[in-house]
Design a protein around this motif. Structure first.
Motif, PDB file in Angstrom:
ATOM      1  N   GLN A   1     -15.352   2.543  -9.039  1.00 11.37           N
ATOM      2  CA  GLN A   1     -15.307   3.325  -7.794  1.00 11.37           C
ATOM      3  C   GLN A   1     -15.855   2.544  -6.607  1.00 11.37           C
ATOM      4  N   CYS A   2     -16.294   1.301  -6.883  1.00 11.64           N
ATOM      5  CA  CYS A   2     -16.904   0.489  -5.822  1.00 11.64           C
ATOM      6  C   CYS A   2     -15.820  -0.211  -5.002  1.00 11.64           C
ATOM      7  N   THR A   3     -16.064  -0.324  -3.715  1.00  6.67           N
ATOM      8  CA  THR A   3     -15.182  -1.043  -2.785  1.00  6.67           C
ATOM      9  C   THR A   3     -14.829  -2.436  -3.295  1.00  6.67           C
ATOM     10  N   MET A   4     -15.753  -3.083  -4.031  1.00  5.04           N
ATOM     11  CA  MET A   4     -15.551  -4.463  -4.453  1.00  5.04           C
ATOM     12  C   MET A   4     -14.907  -4.594  -5.837  1.00  5.04           C
ATOM     13  N   VAL A   5     -14.322  -3.519  -6.368  1.00  6.60           N
ATOM     14  CA  VAL A   5     -13.619  -3.596  -7.656  1.00  6.60           C
ATOM     15  C   VAL A   5     -12.417  -4.555  -7.519  1.00  6.60           C
ATOM     16  N   ASP A   6     -12.150  -5.324  -8.582  1.00  2.11           N
ATOM     17  CA  ASP A   6     -11.013  -6.248  -8.571  1.00  2.11           C
ATOM     18  C   ASP A   6      -9.733  -5.427  -8.759  1.00  2.11           C
ATOM     19  N   ALA A   7      -8.775  -5.541  -7.854  1.00  2.00           N
ATOM     20  CA  ALA A   7      -7.541  -4.752  -7.936  1.00  2.00           C
ATOM     21  C   ALA A   7      -6.720  -5.116  -9.177  1.00  2.00           C
ATOM     22  N   GLU A   8      -6.798  -6.363  -9.648  1.00  2.00           N
ATOM     23  CA  GLU A   8      -6.038  -6.847 -10.812  1.00  2.00           C
ATOM     24  C   GLU A   8      -4.569  -6.448 -10.709  1.00  2.00           C
ATOM     25  N   ALA A   9      -4.008  -6.564  -9.534  1.00  2.80           N
ATOM     26  CA  ALA A   9      -2.596  -6.243  -9.263  1.00  2.80           C
ATOM     27  C   ALA A   9      -2.238  -4.788  -9.580  1.00  2.80           C
ATOM     28  N   LYS A  10      -3.242  -3.902  -9.644  1.00  6.06           N
ATOM     29  CA  LYS A  10      -2.974  -2.466  -9.862  1.00  6.06           C
ATOM     30  C   LYS A  10      -3.354  -1.689  -8.601  1.00  6.06           C
ATOM     31  N   MET A  11      -2.939  -0.422  -8.558  1.00  5.60           N
ATOM     32  CA  MET A  11      -3.318   0.427  -7.431  1.00  5.60           C
ATOM     33  C   MET A  11      -4.572   1.221  -7.811  1.00  5.60           C
ATOM     34  N   LYS A  12      -5.750   0.685  -7.440  1.00  3.98           N
ATOM     35  CA  LYS A  12      -7.011   1.352  -7.772  1.00  3.98           C
ATOM     36  C   LYS A  12      -7.659   1.961  -6.537  1.00  3.98           C
ATOM     37  N   LEU A  13      -7.019   1.800  -5.382  1.00  2.00           N
ATOM     38  CA  LEU A  13      -7.676   2.124  -4.111  1.00  2.00           C
ATOM     39  C   LEU A  13      -8.056   3.592  -3.950  1.00  2.00           C
ATOM     40  N   ASP A  14      -7.228   4.505  -4.506  1.00  2.00           N
ATOM     41  CA  ASP A  14      -7.485   5.925  -4.286  1.00  2.00           C
ATOM     42  C   ASP A  14      -8.769   6.410  -4.979  1.00  2.00           C
ATOM     43  N   GLU A  15      -9.233   5.657  -5.981  1.00  2.00           N
ATOM     44  CA  GLU A  15     -10.443   6.068  -6.727  1.00  2.00           C
ATOM     45  C   GLU A  15     -11.736   5.540  -6.083  1.00  2.00           C
ATOM     46  N   ILE A  16     -11.593   4.602  -5.166  1.00  2.00           N
ATOM     47  CA  ILE A  16     -12.774   3.974  -4.556  1.00  2.00           C
ATOM     48  C   ILE A  16     -13.522   4.956  -3.646  1.00  2.00           C
ATOM     49  N   THR A  17     -14.858   4.999  -3.804  1.00  2.00           N
ATOM     50  CA  THR A  17     -15.647   5.915  -2.971  1.00  2.00           C
ATOM     51  C   THR A  17     -16.543   5.189  -1.966  1.00  2.00           C
TER      52      THR A  17
ATOM     53  N   LEU B   1       0.811  -1.231   0.000  1.00  2.00           N
ATOM     54  CA  LEU B   1       0.000   0.000   0.000  1.00  2.00           C
ATOM     55  C   LEU B   1       0.838   1.272   0.000  1.00  2.00           C
ATOM     56  N   LYS B   2       2.166   1.092   0.194  1.00  2.00           N
ATOM     57  CA  LYS B   2       3.042   2.266   0.330  1.00  2.00           C
ATOM     58  C   LYS B   2       3.384   2.892  -1.015  1.00  2.00           C
ATOM     59  N   LYS B   3       3.353   2.062  -2.076  1.00  2.00           N
ATOM     60  CA  LYS B   3       3.749   2.512  -3.413  1.00  2.00           C
ATOM     61  C   LYS B   3       2.951   3.749  -3.843  1.00  2.00           C
ATOM     62  N   THR B   4       3.631   4.797  -4.261  1.00  2.00           N
ATOM     63  CA  THR B   4       3.073   6.080  -4.724  1.00  2.00           C
ATOM     64  C   THR B   4       2.286   6.850  -3.637  1.00  2.00           C
ATOM     65  N   ALA B   5       2.250   6.350  -2.417  1.00  2.00           N
ATOM     66  CA  ALA B   5       1.491   7.040  -1.370  1.00  2.00           C
ATOM     67  C   ALA B   5       2.219   8.311  -0.944  1.00  2.00           C
ATOM     68  N   LYS B   6       1.445   9.397  -0.731  1.00  2.00           N
ATOM     69  CA  LYS B   6       2.043  10.693  -0.401  1.00  2.00           C
ATOM     70  C   LYS B   6       2.082  10.960   1.099  1.00  2.00           C
ATOM     71  N   SER B   7       1.308  10.203   1.866  1.00  2.00           N
ATOM     72  CA  SER B   7       1.289  10.439   3.317  1.00  2.00           C
ATOM     73  C   SER B   7       0.886   9.172   4.061  1.00  2.00           C
ATOM     74  N   ALA B   8       1.139   9.188   5.352  1.00  2.00           N
ATOM     75  CA  ALA B   8       0.754   8.054   6.196  1.00  2.00           C
ATOM     76  C   ALA B   8      -0.768   7.911   6.210  1.00  2.00           C
ATOM     77  N   GLN B   9      -1.470   9.053   6.151  1.00  2.00           N
ATOM     78  CA  GLN B   9      -2.936   9.020   6.154  1.00  2.00           C
ATOM     79  C   GLN B   9      -3.475   8.336   4.893  1.00  2.00           C
ATOM     80  N   GLN B  10      -2.795   8.567   3.766  1.00  2.00           N
ATOM     81  CA  GLN B  10      -3.226   7.924   2.514  1.00  2.00           C
ATOM     82  C   GLN B  10      -3.073   6.394   2.624  1.00  2.00           C
ATOM     83  N   ILE B  11      -1.999   5.954   3.248  1.00  2.00           N
ATOM     84  CA  ILE B  11      -1.782   4.508   3.440  1.00  2.00           C
ATOM     85  C   ILE B  11      -2.889   3.938   4.329  1.00  2.00           C
ATOM     86  N   ARG B  12      -3.244   4.687   5.376  1.00  2.00           N
ATOM     87  CA  ARG B  12      -4.322   4.261   6.272  1.00  2.00           C
ATOM     88  C   ARG B  12      -5.654   4.134   5.535  1.00  2.00           C
ATOM     89  N   GLU B  13      -5.958   5.134   4.698  1.00  2.00           N
ATOM     90  CA  GLU B  13      -7.206   5.112   3.918  1.00  2.00           C
ATOM     91  C   GLU B  13      -7.220   3.895   2.995  1.00  2.00           C
TER      92      GLU B  13
END
Ligand SMILES: [Zn+2]
Ligand SMILES: [Zn+2]
Length: 206
Positions: free
Chosen positions: A174-190, A139-151
């Motif tokens: 944007q759904c919580t249940m989107v398949d990550a497919e080994a990518k970083m999609k977490l920041d777009e989830i609402t 979760l650390k990859k491309t993260a700008k802050s500790a809070q972003q990692i927590r989110e």
């Protein structure tokens, strides 16, 4: 005058006696989820998760005493822990009072996936199920802050819990249940989309 006062007093006490047991029953009805730290000592993140999950799902979070991974979950060739074996063990230590146990770790975790013997993952949970495991390692990859990692961590936790609560992967990006497919999609989830919200089944143990 005296009589009116007495009647009013009686009405108020009747109201109170009706109200109290009702709110108590409601509180008890919330299913308990155990948050199990595994070589994870960040207590501020644990309480952030407890508060955020309780706002997201109608559940009550209990934080367990930290434990170490059992020796049989260690995958030496990659110096990480098997998420599938960890879930198997979590199911064994889960108390009957909890409907799901969520393992949390900062160590890297992996499972077997589509032709890969050992594939690194952010988390793993089966549908339906009563145990899942989540790691902060990826979760650390491309993260700008500790809070972003927590989110991000919170989003992975509610995703894996979602599988335990009968949810499949969802096409809504944007759904919580989107398949990550080994990518970083977490920041777009609402959050959960309406369709996933309707399929959600949070059950007490039978
Ligand atoms: Zn998933
Ligand atoms: Zn959805």
């Amino acid at each position: 005058m005296m009589r009116i006062l007495v009647v009013t007093g009686l009405a108020v006490s009747l109201l109170l006696s009706c109200k109290e047991p009702y709110s108590k029953t409601k509180e008890e009805a919330k299913p308990v989820i155990l948050l199990q730290p595994l070589a994870f000592t960040d207590t501020a993140t644990l309480s952030f998760l407890k508060d955020s999950i309780e706002k997201f799902y109608p559940v009550s979070i209990v934080i367990a005493e930290p434990k170490q991974f059992p020796a049989n979950t260690y995958y030496k060739p990659r110096n990480r822990y098997r998420a599938d074996s960890t879930i198997k063990w979590l199911k064994e230590i889960k108390p009957d009072s909890a409907i799901t146990i969520v393992g949390l770790t900062k160590e890297d975790i992996s499972t077997s996936k589509s032709g890969y013997v050992d594939f690194g993952v952010m988390g793993l949970g089966y549908k339906p199920g009563n145990a899942c495991v989540v790691s902060t390692w990826r979760l650390k990859k491309t993260a700008k802050s500790a809070q972003q990692i927590r989110e991000r961590l919170f989003k992975v936790v509610v995703h894996e819990m979602g599988h335990n609560f009968w949810l499949d992967h969802c096409a809504d990006q944007q759904c919580t249940m989107v398949d990550a497919e080994a990518k970083m999609k977490l920041d777009e989830i609402t959050g959960l989309c309406n369709s996933c919200k309707q399929k959600l089944k949070i059950k007490r143990p039978a």
